[in-house]
Design a protein around this motif. Structure first.
Motif, short mmCIF file in Angstrom:
data_model
loop_
_atom_site.label_atom_id
_atom_site.label_comp_id
_atom_site.label_asym_id
_atom_site.label_seq_id
_atom_site.Cartn_x
_atom_site.Cartn_y
_atom_site.Cartn_z
N HIS A 1 0.84 -1.25 -0.07
CA HIS A 1 0.09 0.00 0.03
C HIS A 1 0.92 1.17 -0.04
O HIS A 1 0.42 2.41 -0.66
N LYS A 2 1.95 1.21 0.58
CA LYS A 2 2.58 2.48 0.98
C LYS A 2 4.14 2.33 -0.03
O LYS A 2 4.89 3.59 -0.19
N ASP B 1 0.65 6.68 9.23
CA ASP B 1 0.51 6.19 8.12
C ASP B 1 -0.17 4.86 7.92
O ASP B 1 -0.90 4.39 7.21
N LYS C 1 -3.09 10.12 9.23
CA LYS C 1 -3.24 10.58 7.80
C LYS C 1 -4.32 10.13 7.31
O LYS C 1 -4.85 8.96 7.09
N ASP D 1 -4.84 9.19 4.04
CA ASP D 1 -4.79 8.15 3.37
C ASP D 1 -3.98 6.89 4.22
O ASP D 1 -3.70 5.80 3.71
N SER D 2 -4.39 6.88 5.36
CA SER D 2 -3.65 5.88 6.30
C SER D 2 -4.39 4.66 6.06
O SER D 2 -5.50 4.54 5.82
N ILE D 3 -3.79 3.35 6.48
CA ILE D 3 -4.43 2.09 6.34
C ILE D 3 -4.64 1.40 7.73
O ILE D 3 -3.90 2.07 8.83
N VAL E 1 -12.15 1.04 2.04
CA VAL E 1 -10.94 1.94 1.62
C VAL E 1 -9.99 1.83 2.67
O VAL E 1 -8.54 1.60 2.19
N ARG E 2 -10.22 2.15 3.93
CA ARG E 2 -9.03 2.31 4.83
C ARG E 2 -8.74 0.87 5.24
O ARG E 2 -7.47 0.53 5.76
#
Ligand code: ASP
Length: 311
Positions: free
Chosen positions: A150-151, A217, A255, A257-259, A281-282
Motif C-alpha cells: 500500500h505504501k 501512515d 493521515k 490515506d492511512s491504512i 478503503v481504509r
C-alpha cells in the motif's frame, strides 16, 4: 536468497536483507496466487506437520494451504486429538515427530520459547506460529508485505500499534521487523497494557490515542488478550473502547490515506468499531489474510531449500 538459520523462530535477529528477501519472494507468491497458478512441486515428497497447542483459524489454515500449494504432504495435529492430553510432554511429542521424518514443523504454543526448545530436539526445520507473548514472526512478515503493497516502502513510515501491547506476540514481532526496516513505530495503550521497558525497543510510547495517531501512515489494532491477563488490567470493554477503541473520530487524527490493520480475531466494539473494520478503503484486514498465505509459502520455500534431500 539469504536466511541465517535452519528455522524461523523469531524476527529479532533478522537483518534487513533477510527480511527484504522474504518479502520479495512472498510478493511473487502473492502474484502467483492471484493469477490462479498455484500448483508447484517445490515441496513434493516433503512432510509438513502443523502442531497447534493453541486455537487458530487464519494461521493454521494458511500454513496448510501454503504447504499444499507447494506440493507438501500436510498433516494437522491439534492438541485435543494428540497424546499431549494424556500427559505426553512436549519433548516426547518431539521424538515421535522425529521418528516420522517430518521435514517442516509449524508450532503454536502458549509457552514463550516452546518452538526454540523443540528446534533443539527435532531434525525438522521449525517455524514459530506464535509462542506465548514472545513472537509471531510470520504475522509480522504478512503485515509488512501488506504495508509495503500500500505504501511502497517501510522506511520512514509512522506505524501506530495500538491496544494490548503487553500480551501481544504480534506487537513484539512487528516492533522488531518495522524498526529493523526503518519505520518509526509508536505504541499506544493504557499504562497497564504497555511493557515498562518499551522505550528500550526503539519506539515511542503514547497513552492518548489522538496524540499517538497524529500523522500515522499505518494504524495497527490489536486484540485485547483476556486469556493472558491475570485480571484487573482493563476496567471494562466499554470503557476500553471509549479511550482506545478505533472509531472514525480517533482515526481522523491519522493521515487521510492511512491504512487500518488487525491480525484477527477481532473483538468488534472493543478495540475496533465495525464500520472501520469493514471500511473498504481504509481497512486492509482481508488483504492481511491473503498475504498470510503468500508469506508462509515464502518461508516454507526458503527453509526447504536448506533441508538435506532424501531424509
Ligand atoms: N492471531 C494472533 C495471535 O495468535 C493475534 C491474536 O490472537 O490476537 O497472536
Amino acid at each position: 536468497m539469504s536466511h541465517p538459520s535452519k528455522h524461523l523462530l523469531a524476527i529479532e535477529g533478522l537483518e534487513p536483507p533477510h527480511i527484504g528477501d522474504l518479502l520479495d519472494l512472498a510478493e511473487s507468491y502473492a502474484l502467483l496466487n492471484r493469477s490462479g497458478k498455484t500448483q508447484r512441486d517445490l515441496l513434493k515428497g516433503r512432510t509438513l506437520i502443523n502442531l497447534f497447542f493453541e486455537d487458530s483459524t487464519r494461521t493454521r489454515t494458511s500454513f496448510e494451504l501454503a504447504g499444499k500449494r507447494l506440493g507438501a504432504d500436510v498433516i494437522n495435529m491439534s492438541v485435543s486429538t494428540s497424546s499431549v492430553n494424556k500427559g505426553e510432554t512436549l519433548l516426547d511429542t518431539a521424538s515421535t515427530l522425529n521418528a516420522m521424518h517430518c521435514d517442516l514443523l509449524v508450532i503454536r504454543h502458549a509457552q514463550s520459547g516452546a518452538p526454540a526448545l523443540l528446534s533443539q530436539k527435532v531434525d525438522a526445520a521449525v517455524i514459530n506460529a506464535g509462542d506465548g507473548t514472545h513472537e509471531h514472526p510470520t504475522q509480522a512478515l504478512l503485515d509488512a508485505l501488506t504495508i509495503r503493497r500500500h505504501k511502497g516502502r517501510l522506511e520512514g513510515l509512522v506505524v501506530a500499534i495500538c491496544g494490548d501491547i503487553t500480551h501481544s506476540r504480534v506487537a513484539r514481532s512487528n516492533v522488531h521487523l518495522l524498526t529493523t526496516m526503518g519505520s518509526r513505530v509508536r505504541l499506544i495503550g493504557p499504562p497497564t497494557l504497555i511493557p515498562a521497558d518499551a522505550d528500550r525497543l526503539g519506539v515511542e510510547v503514547f497513552h492518548d490515542m489522538k496524540k499517538g495517531l497524529a500523522g500515522a501512515d499505518v494504524v495497527m489494532m490489536l486484540r485485547l488478550q483476556k486469556e493472558r491477563m491475570a485480571g484487573g488490567l482493563v476496567p471494562s470493554a466499554r470503557e476500553f473502547f471509549r479511550f482506545y477503541g478505533l472509531d472514525a473520530e480517533k482515526l481522523a487524527h491519522a493521515k487521510p490515506d492511512s491504512i487500518v490493520m488487525h491480525p484477527g480475531p477481532m473483538n468488534r466494539g472493543v478495540e475496533i468499531d465495525s464500520a472501520i473494520a469493514d471500511d473498504p478503503v481504509r481497512s486492509v484486514i482481508g488483504e492481511q489474510v491473503e498475504m498470510g498465505v503468500a508469506c508462509r509459502m515464502a518461508v516454507l520455500d526458503v527453509l526447504a531449500r536448506r533441508l538435506p534431500r532424501n531424509r
